[in-house]
Write an enzyme that holds these catalytic residues in place. Sequence first.
Site, PDB file in Angstrom:
ATOM      1  N   CYS A   1       0.875  -1.168   0.000  1.00 43.60           N
ATOM      2  CA  CYS A   1       0.000   0.000   0.000  1.00 43.60           C
ATOM      3  C   CYS A   1       0.913   1.220   0.000  1.00 43.60           C
ATOM      4  O   CYS A   1       2.083   1.122  -0.343  1.00 43.60           O
ATOM      5  CB  CYS A   1      -0.940  -0.014   1.202  1.00 43.60           C
ATOM      6  SG  CYS A   1      -0.089   0.066   2.791  1.00 43.60           S
ATOM      7  N   MET A   2       0.420   2.356   0.412  1.00 48.30           N
ATOM      8  CA  MET A   2       1.206   3.573   0.327  1.00 48.30           C
ATOM      9  C   MET A   2       2.440   3.533   1.218  1.00 48.30           C
ATOM     10  O   MET A   2       3.508   4.020   0.842  1.00 48.30           O
ATOM     11  CB  MET A   2       0.346   4.786   0.711  1.00 48.30           C
ATOM     12  CG  MET A   2       1.060   6.127   0.508  1.00 48.30           C
ATOM     13  SD  MET A   2      -0.038   7.529   0.691  1.00 48.30           S
ATOM     14  CE  MET A   2      -0.432   7.451   2.434  1.00 48.30           C
TER      15      MET A   2
END
Length: 489
Positions: free
Chosen positions: A62-63
């Site tokens: 994810c980020m």
Amino acid sequence: MEKFQVKRCHAPAPNALERLSIACYRKDSPIPMNKNLSNSELAKILYDLAGGPANVESAYNCMTRLRFLLKDTKIADQEAMKRVPGVLGTNLMEQELQVILGPGKALAVTNALLEQIKQEPARPAIGDGKALHEEIRQKNNTPVKAFFKKIASIFLPLIPAFIGCGLLTGILAIAAKIDPSLTASPLWQTLATLGGAIFWGMNLFVGWQAAKVFGGTPILGGALAAFVSHPGLKGIELFGNELLPGRGGIISVILIAALAVFIEKRLHKLVPEMLDLFVTPCLTLLLSGLAAVLVFQPIGGAIASAIGQAATASITDGGAPVGAILAGIWLPMVMMGVHQVFTPIHVALLEQYGVTILLPVLAMAGAGQVGAAIAIYFNTKNKFLKKTILSALPVGMMGVGEPLIYGVTLPLGKPFLGACLGATVGGAIEAGAAVGAGAIGISGLPLAPTVNNIPVYLLGLVASYAAGFAATWLLGFDDPEETELPKSM
């Protein structure tokens, strides 16, 4: 021999990727703080510590996190991972082990890992584990959590646009306050139109994504969203009902998309295969479109209005006390997974009022973490913890709180409580002044240009920094022990 292995770990040969030892990150070994690992080296070490091909089902990011989906979570050595330079913390959720690396770094390390796996055909393929991850998560999710998660997933792909458009609009607003004559400039007007693009087309994007999330044909969801937003509906009276373009906003669009997917799936089963391509899309649009303007737009309008009134009333009427409570419990809500419900609420508020009055309040949770981490930095004698804090603080101030939460405050216990207490002060300030934000998906300092009262928002941030610092200082914590570094380093 043992000394040689440690040195080899800190100063690997040119072909170190194949020979790099992970023994130096185990519990009883010195922490190699001064070793700067490349993305490829870091990927290999984390993969091996997770259990390698025998234990890792899939890997993606994810980020801020590299995520491993594991067969057996007990095999993975989280303590060793935390000692690896560049790792800001770990978090285990069901069968998923999340390694917190920070923005940008998570993507780079994941790409390096996937590239390594591609070059090793003998190993099982590692790729996008989202499907398997969702399958496992569903077994442990409550129906309510699963519902809100699905609704929130409709908006996640839109967040970069909300961030970009919101920041651009905020910067233009600041420029206009400094020099009002700028608003007459064609360039300013063009950029202002660009800043509002996500809101102009939001129903279409939501319709497309909702149909996709519910398992239907995305373009049909987008077409229906365009239909209920079309200005051509204005002035039409159908069966005694006056039609209104855009009525109910995203709430109506989600309901309509869900209906369309339901109808489409049933038609696929009923319509003969040779006619399916022609009949199913036409009937889906016809039946869903009529139901949309006659039933779901009025229902969606009522729901959207109720959400907007309830959210704004909770802040405007409840004031500082409600803001303090919301900010203080936000991080525990995130950890329990119930924060997903706020994403559509933020979007609904943006659609109705142009700002979300909740986000500045909730953003104070991250600010409390920053203050708590600073207090830990000045009190700890653990060099590795100090280094972790220094690397996580900048992104924490920019609104990315995972490195500080999972790498610093939560493992220490009391500082996490101190951070939550610190957040209550800023939350009270933001709610008391009814500060609203014109973007979602960001918090911390980057949110400042998007809010309607920048000085008060910044005051709330500073207040949460200070309160989180003070609460953590007073509560104290058990300073973790650290193995002495070898002199050769």
